[in-house]
Design an enzyme around this catalytic site. Structure first.
Site, PDB file in Angstrom:
ATOM      1  N   ASP A 142       5.083  -0.970  -4.717  1.00 20.44           N
ATOM      2  CA  ASP A 142       6.203  -1.111  -5.652  1.00 20.44           C
ATOM      3  C   ASP A 142       6.294  -2.501  -6.271  1.00 20.44           C
ATOM      4  OD1 ASP A 142       6.882   1.508  -4.980  1.00 20.44           O
ATOM      5  OD2 ASP A 142       8.131   0.843  -3.307  1.00 20.44           O
ATOM      6  N   GLY A 173       4.840   6.079  -6.710  1.00 22.52           N
ATOM      7  CA  GLY A 173       5.812   6.240  -7.796  1.00 22.52           C
ATOM      8  C   GLY A 173       5.652   5.033  -8.693  1.00 22.52           C
ATOM      9  N   HIS A 174       5.045   5.221  -9.851  1.00 21.79           N
ATOM     10  CA  HIS A 174       4.758   4.113 -10.770  1.00 21.79           C
ATOM     11  C   HIS A 174       5.641   4.255 -11.999  1.00 21.79           C
ATOM     12  CE1 HIS A 174       0.467   3.522  -8.910  1.00 21.79           C
ATOM     13  NE2 HIS A 174       1.439   3.392  -8.039  1.00 21.79           N
ATOM     14  N   LYS A 220       3.025  -2.076 -10.374  1.00 20.03           N
ATOM     15  CA  LYS A 220       1.652  -1.756 -10.808  1.00 20.03           C
ATOM     16  C   LYS A 220       1.647  -0.884 -12.065  1.00 20.03           C
ATOM     17  CE  LYS A 220       0.908   0.033  -6.787  1.00 20.03           C
ATOM     18  NZ  LYS A 220       2.131  -0.417  -6.098  1.00 20.03           N
ATOM     19  N   GLN A 232       0.074   2.245  -3.895  1.00 25.94           N
ATOM     20  CA  GLN A 232       0.524   1.533  -2.694  1.00 25.94           C
ATOM     21  C   GLN A 232       0.180   0.041  -2.825  1.00 25.94           C
ATOM     22  OE1 GLN A 232      -1.295   4.810  -1.983  1.00 25.94           O
ATOM     23  NE2 GLN A 232       0.755   5.470  -2.473  1.00 25.94           N
TER      24      GLN A 232
HETATM   25  P1  GDP Z   1       4.774   0.405  -8.627  1.00 28.45           P
HETATM   26  O1  GDP Z   1       4.827   1.458  -7.592  1.00 28.45           O
HETATM   27  O2  GDP Z   1       4.023  -0.802  -8.171  1.00 28.45           O
HETATM   28  O3  GDP Z   1       4.288   0.890  -9.965  1.00 28.45           O
HETATM   29  O4  GDP Z   1       6.279  -0.091  -8.844  1.00 28.45           O
HETATM   30  P2  GDP Z   1       7.582   0.856  -8.954  1.00 28.45           P
HETATM   31  O5  GDP Z   1       7.605   1.495 -10.276  1.00 28.45           O
HETATM   32  O6  GDP Z   1       7.720   1.715  -7.757  1.00 28.45           O
HETATM   33  O7  GDP Z   1       8.716  -0.243  -8.802  1.00 28.45           O
HETATM   34  C1  GDP Z   1       8.835  -1.305  -9.694  1.00 28.45           C
HETATM   35  C2  GDP Z   1      10.230  -1.243 -10.301  1.00 28.45           C
HETATM   36  O8  GDP Z   1      10.535  -2.473 -10.906  1.00 28.45           O
HETATM   37  C3  GDP Z   1      10.358  -0.203 -11.404  1.00 28.45           C
HETATM   38  O9  GDP Z   1      11.666   0.275 -11.423  1.00 28.45           O
HETATM   39  C4  GDP Z   1      10.064  -1.013 -12.667  1.00 28.45           C
HETATM   40  O10 GDP Z   1      10.658  -0.458 -13.835  1.00 28.45           O
HETATM   41  C5  GDP Z   1      10.709  -2.318 -12.319  1.00 28.45           C
HETATM   42  N1  GDP Z   1      10.076  -3.499 -12.913  1.00 28.45           N
HETATM   43  C6  GDP Z   1       8.764  -3.753 -13.126  1.00 28.45           C
HETATM   44  N2  GDP Z   1       8.583  -5.013 -13.576  1.00 28.45           N
HETATM   45  C7  GDP Z   1       9.815  -5.567 -13.644  1.00 28.45           C
HETATM   46  C8  GDP Z   1      10.305  -6.874 -13.990  1.00 28.45           C
HETATM   47  O11 GDP Z   1       9.553  -7.780 -14.324  1.00 28.45           O
HETATM   48  N3  GDP Z   1      11.642  -7.070 -13.895  1.00 28.45           N
HETATM   49  C9  GDP Z   1      12.509  -6.094 -13.504  1.00 28.45           C
HETATM   50  N4  GDP Z   1      13.797  -6.384 -13.444  1.00 28.45           N
HETATM   51  N5  GDP Z   1      12.088  -4.870 -13.180  1.00 28.45           N
HETATM   52  C10 GDP Z   1      10.761  -4.610 -13.217  1.00 28.45           C
HETATM   53  P1  IMO Z   2       3.469   2.873  -4.868  1.00 30.43           P
HETATM   54  O1  IMO Z   2       2.133   3.294  -5.419  1.00 30.43           O
HETATM   55  C1  IMO Z   2       5.825   1.810  -1.359  1.00 30.43           C
HETATM   56  C2  IMO Z   2       4.770   3.772   2.391  1.00 30.43           C
HETATM   57  C3  IMO Z   2       5.779   4.712   3.002  1.00 30.43           C
HETATM   58  C4  IMO Z   2       5.470   4.507   4.470  1.00 30.43           C
HETATM   59  C5  IMO Z   2       3.946   4.377   4.487  1.00 30.43           C
HETATM   60  C6  IMO Z   2       3.216   5.664   4.805  1.00 30.43           C
HETATM   61  O2  IMO Z   2       4.611   3.392  -5.622  1.00 30.43           O
HETATM   62  O3  IMO Z   2       3.508   1.401  -4.637  1.00 30.43           O
HETATM   63  P2  IMO Z   2       2.727   7.888   3.410  1.00 30.43           P
HETATM   64  O4  IMO Z   2       3.658   8.886   2.806  1.00 30.43           O
HETATM   65  O5  IMO Z   2       1.805   7.242   2.438  1.00 30.43           O
HETATM   66  O6  IMO Z   2       2.010   8.421   4.606  1.00 30.43           O
HETATM   67  O7  IMO Z   2       3.701   6.727   3.985  1.00 30.43           O
HETATM   68  O8  IMO Z   2       3.602   3.942   3.188  1.00 30.43           O
HETATM   69  N1  IMO Z   2       4.381   4.081   0.996  1.00 30.43           N
HETATM   70  C7  IMO Z   2       4.791   3.372  -0.057  1.00 30.43           C
HETATM   71  N2  IMO Z   2       5.647   2.325  -0.145  1.00 30.43           N
HETATM   72  N3  IMO Z   2       5.193   2.245  -2.470  1.00 30.43           N
HETATM   73  C8  IMO Z   2       4.300   3.269  -2.403  1.00 30.43           C
HETATM   74  O9  IMO Z   2       3.537   3.635  -3.441  1.00 30.43           O
HETATM   75  C9  IMO Z   2       4.099   3.907  -1.158  1.00 30.43           C
HETATM   76  N4  IMO Z   2       3.346   4.948  -0.746  1.00 30.43           N
HETATM   77  C10 IMO Z   2       3.514   5.032   0.575  1.00 30.43           C
HETATM   78  O10 IMO Z   2       7.093   4.320   2.674  1.00 30.43           O
HETATM   79  O11 IMO Z   2       5.997   3.297   4.913  1.00 30.43           O
HETATM   80 MG    MG Z   3       6.221   2.598  -6.569  1.00 30.18          MG
END
Ligand code: GDP
Ligand code: IMO
Ligand code: MG
Length: 430
Positions: free
Chosen positions: A13, A40-41, A16, A225
């Protein structure tokens, strides 16, 4: 032109999806190489937030080809729903711009049941998984009892394999975990239908990438991840079941190591973690609360609250080493606005000694306490900033200090969730 890998350097998170969406503009193909719909991207464009679980984040750009490599595991129902939802929102998704490896392993209903039952049985010792069946599907892959997409589209093979697997899995479910059994006909019929719907997307991803490389196309490999969730290099057993780091690219897509030129490490300006496991720089109380609320730190997949804390440079240096990070994409710097001071963890205190290396043992890490450098914060909002020079002095110092501590340059700083909310410190690949 270079082929680039985008990896998360923390516990996922990091942003990415948001970074991949930006680089996608410059490349021809975007490829996922591991993980499944545990990911979840999020991409925010035109005021709309889109969360992708299975599809590469290049899918929002019409002129790019998105590929799902053999290292990924797919939940066909969720994947088909994701494709439909995007089409409804006006994005084009077709076999012309989405190719799924025939070798991807399929998440079956028993994988999810096993995942959830095991977590329930483990009680306080649970991993805190996403409950998507990720561990059990990879287990079956390596146990050589998995079902691949190529099996789903072949009724005879699918029937034979499913029968054999269910004989064993149903025993395990009913006698050991106290759930199930799973009905053969129901699963066979449902998943045969998914196979039919996914067949047009099926292809030889490795061959497509090979041909693309030979015709000088540019490829972006999208990690899911983060490094600290990597099955080999993460905080085992509190990890996911695939190689999230850059090392996963070759085995997860079928390209040769020599085809990878550059690795972008997506790094949040602080740290978050979902699920259980050690997290030395974790905060509790007011600071955690504030990071969570300002950063919107709730899981994009499960909606769970993310645990929050300060940036950990000990862990970051480890991620740089195991991934070969060329440059950072530093995200969510805007979230740190308004703190009187901001902290960077530069070492750990562990059983009386000071350590600078990320420990190989999770038990050791559990006993590590953070040693912080505390810097003055800044109060200005950053969201409209377009250049490094416009940043408040203390925000500049923060970025420069991270570069100094790690020896890695920053390519991009993200200061908001929307596509346009970023600035570059230098050119990508420079
Ligand atoms: P990922 O799994 O690495 O793709 O990241 P996620 O989407 O799960 O979580 C990143 C969260 O931060 C999302 O809600 C994005 O919209 C938000 N986000 C990404 N870059 C920024 C930033 O520079 N500032 C803020 N405030 N939010 C951001
Ligand atoms: P993105 O791509 C954050 C964490 C779960 C748990 C561990 C194992 O959005 O960054 P799993 O279901 O993979 O067997 O769970 O990994 N986890 C993540 N945490 N971002 C993710 O993906 C994750 N995918 C799995 O919360 O701790
Ligand atoms: Mg994510």
């Amino acid at each position: 032109m270079p082929n680039v890998v985008v990896v998360g350097t923390q516990w996922g998170d990091e942003g990415k999806g948001r970074v991949v969406d930006l680089i996608a503009e410059k490349v021809d193909l975007v490829v996922r190489y591991q993980g499944g719909n545990n990911a979840g991207h999020t991409i925010v464009t035109n005021g709309k937030s889109i969360v992708l679980h299975h599809l590469p984040s290049g899918i929002l750009r019409d002129d790019k080809v998105s590929l799902i490599g053999n290292g990924v595991v797919i939940d066909p129902k969720i994947l088909l729903e994701e494709i439909e939802a995007l089409k409804k929102s006006g994005y084009s998704v077709s076999p012309d711009n989405l190719i799924i490896s025939d070798k991807v392993h399929v998440i079956m209903p028993y994988h999810k049941m096993i995942d959830i039952s095991r977590e329930n049985l483990a009680g306080n010792n649970k991993i805190g998984t996403t409950g998507r069946g990720i561990g059990p599907v990879y287990e079956d892959k390596y146990g050589r009892r998995g079902i691949k997409l190529s099996d789903l589209v072949n009724p005879d093979t699918f029937s034979k394999r499913l029968k054999t697997v269910l004989n064993e899995r149903n025993l395990y479910l009913t006698k050991v975990l106290g759930s199930g059994p799973v009905d053969f006909d129901e699963v066979y019929n449902e998943y045969t239908q998914y196979g039919k719907e996914l067949k047009p997307y099926m292809g030889d991803v490795s061959k497509i990438l090979f041909d693309s490389i030979n015709s000088d196309k540019d490829i972006l490999f999208e990690g899911a991840q983060g490094t600290l969730l990597d099955i080999d290099f993460g905080t085992y057993p509190y990890v996911t079941s695939s190689n999230a780091g850059s090392g996963g690219v070759c085995v997860g897509t079928g390209v040769a190591p020599k085809s990878i030129d550059y690795v972008v490490g997506v790094t949040k300006a602080y740290t978050t973690r979902v699920g259980e496991g050690p997290f030395p720089s974790e905060e509790t109380g007011e600071i955690e609360q504030r990071l969570r609320e300002e950063g919107g730190e709730y899981g994009a997949t499960t909606g769970r609250s993310r645990r929050c804390g300060w940036l950990d440079v000990v862990a970051l240096k480890y991620a740089i080493r195991v991934n070969g990070i060329s440059a950072f994409a530093l995200t969510k710097l805007d979230v740190l606005s308004g703190f009187d001071t901001v902290k960077i963890c530069t070492a750990y205190k562990c059983n009386g000694s000071l350590i600078n290396e990320f420990p190989g043992s999770t038990e050791v890490l559990e006993n590590c306490k953070p040693v912080y450098e505390e810097m003055d914060g800044w109060s200005e909002e950053l969201t409209d900033i377009k250049d490094f020079d416009e940043l408040p002095e203390n925000a500049k110092k923060f970025i420069l200090r991270v570069e100094e501590l790690t020896g890695v340059p920053t390519w991009l700083v993200s200061i908001g969730p929307s596509r346009e909310m970023y600035f570059e410190l230098r050119e990508l690949y420079s």
